[in-house]
Every structure is written in C-alpha cells, then in structure tokens.
Design a protein around this motif. Structure first.
Motif, short mmCIF file in Angstrom:
data_model
loop_
_atom_site.label_atom_id
_atom_site.label_comp_id
_atom_site.label_asym_id
_atom_site.label_seq_id
_atom_site.Cartn_x
_atom_site.Cartn_y
_atom_site.Cartn_z
N ARG A 267 8.53 24.98 46.11
CA ARG A 267 7.99 26.12 45.40
C ARG A 267 6.66 26.57 46.02
NH1 ARG A 267 4.41 27.00 41.32
NH2 ARG A 267 3.97 24.78 41.10
N LYS A 268 5.82 25.60 46.37
CA LYS A 268 4.53 25.95 46.96
C LYS A 268 4.68 26.56 48.35
CE LYS A 268 1.95 22.50 44.32
NZ LYS A 268 1.20 21.20 44.36
N VAL A 269 5.67 26.06 49.09
CA VAL A 269 5.94 26.65 50.42
C VAL A 269 6.40 28.09 50.24
CG1 VAL A 269 7.48 26.60 52.40
CG2 VAL A 269 6.46 24.48 51.57
N GLY A 270 7.25 28.33 49.24
CA GLY A 270 7.71 29.68 48.99
C GLY A 270 6.59 30.61 48.56
N GLN A 271 5.67 30.10 47.74
CA GLN A 271 4.53 30.91 47.31
C GLN A 271 3.64 31.25 48.49
OE1 GLN A 271 2.68 28.58 44.20
NE2 GLN A 271 3.81 29.66 42.59
#
Length: 275
Positions: A267-271
C-alpha cells in the motif's frame, strides 16, 4: 540464551509492568490499564518469548523498554476492536451531523431573512432578535466572565456602530451552514487515522493503530523507541492475542501479521507512486 538469562529478561520486562501498575495504583489513575497489566502478568508463559525479544532489542536503550509498554497498553486501551468500532461510528456521525447542519442552516437562514422582510414591510412586529449582539448576550447568560470582561466593551461597540456595520443573524446562520457543508472529517492523529481507514473493520485495525503509535514514539519523533525497532511476526501475534484477550476463534498467528505487513508495504509503495 541460557535459562538464567532468559528468566532475567522476562523479569526485567514484567518489572516494568509492575512499576507502572504500582504507580497507577498509588495515584488512583488508569484502572483499565491496571486490569490490562494484571492480564499480561498472568500470561507469562505465552509472553516469555516476546519479553526475551523485547529485552534483547530495547533493554540497553534508555527508557525504550518502558516506552514500548506504555505505547502498547495505551494502544490496547484506545484501539481495542470495541474502541475502533466506536471511533468509526463517531467519524460517521460527525460527517452526518455536518450534512444535516448544512441543510438546516440553509432553511433557517431563509426563514430569518423572510421574517426580517415581513417585519420591515408590514404593520406588524414580534419581539425577536434583531441585532447579532442580542443573540451573543443572551447566549452568554450565566457566563460571569463574559459579563465581567466583554459585555461592557461590546455594548459600546454596539451603540457606536449602527446595524449596517454588523452581520445579520441570517447571514451568520448561513455561514455556519457553509462551514459545515465544506467540512471534511479527519482524524486528530495518525493512530486514529490508521485504525479507521480500512473499508471493513478487523484486527488489522489494531495493528495499524499500534504501529502508528510506535512510530510517534520513535527517536526520530523525539521519542525513546529506536527507529529500526520492529517485533517479529510471531511476537506481535502473541502480544496482540494476550493484550486484547482474544477468544480462541479470534486468535491471530505469525502468518496473519506477515500478511498484514506485506499488504501495508504494498500500500505504501502504491501511495508513493501516486505521489
């Protein structure tokens, strides 16, 4: 680690909990935290490996071990599944209230404006508010500080400047509605945001909130917990099971924590890509 060293590590961690318990008892505070501590102290066997890991990672850092337990007990108190459910309900209610206030304010503002028109254009009147300061003064009834420090000064301004200098009551009400309509419901801190951001509630909410509170107490944020500290998946699972006193059907294991952490990394990589 030999048996003696293991026992010393466990005792060190439990002593931190005992000291917190005694402090709360002597100062007659945090009975809910003390009940949690009692529960943890009664589950030494289940938490032994967690304590050994914590001791190895934090015992040499000043105040880090105590800080960790403070964060954990606070997270359990604030973000148990029941508290997360209440937080979600509070968030949804606040959003709904602002929508309702916006609608009601628009209607009330129109009614107030129309009342003023009728009073000014007809042969009739009614004993209702005319000046915004009339509302302020009546709303402050019983407020001794207002009457002692503000009323006299505001009275002088009211008499010094006629009505055209002041906002009408209807416009004040209208602005309250506009403010509510434009309001965005946001969490007050990262833990509240983390605990309630998922579409569906679950135990991952607690993990998010707990790790958010850990982050707020790391060295980089002027706390005591090392920036690179992280519990293993199995220790995290054991700590959550015992701290939340989960029933047998609700217990989580290391694989649950591992999957949760993997999802958070993705999720953080996507953000980061979106930013």
């Amino acid at each position: 680690m030999d048996v003696k060293a293991r026992a010393a590590a466990i005792d060190k961690c439990e002593n931190v909990l005992r000291e917190d318990y005694q402090y709360n008892l002597e100062h007659e505070i945090w009975p809910s935290i003390n009940r949690l501590i009692e529960g943890l102290l009664g589950r030494t066997t289940e938490l032994a490996d967690v304590y050994v890991e914590l001791h190895g990672a934090l015992a040499e850092e000043p105040r880090a071990l105590k800080s960790f337990f403070d964060v954990f007990t606070s997270a359990v108190y604030s973000w148990s599944p029941e508290k997360v459910k209440e937080a979600r309900e509070d968030r949804d209610e606040l959003t709904d209230l602002n929508v309702r206030i916006a609608k009601v304010s628009e209607v009330l503002s129109d009614l107030l404006s129309r009342r003023t028109e009728v009073k000014e254009m007809s042969s009739f009147s009614s004993d209702t508010y005319y000046h915004i300061m009339d509302v302020v003064e009546d709303a402050s009834e019983g407020n001794g500080l207002f009457r002692s420090h503000l009323k006299g000064k505001l009275d002088k301004l009211t008499y010094q400047y006629d009505l055209k200098y002041w906002p009408s009551i209807s416009k004040v009400v209208a602005k309250i509605g506009v403010n509510a309509a434009n309001a965005v419901t946001v969490a007050d801190d990262s833990a509240a945001s983390a605990a309630t951001e998922a579409r569906r509630p679950g135990l991952a909410d607690f993990l998010k909130a707990f790790e958010a509170e850990l982050d707020m107490n790391r060295v980089q944020n002027i706390g005591f917990i090392p920036d690179d500290f992280s519990l293993t998946d199995s220790s995290m699972a054991s700590l959550v099971n015992c701290g939340l006193e989960l029933e047998a059907d609700d217990l989580i294991d290391a694989s649950f924590v591992k999957r949760y952490r993997q999802r958070e990394r993705e999720r953080k990589v996507g953000q980061a890509k979106d930013d």
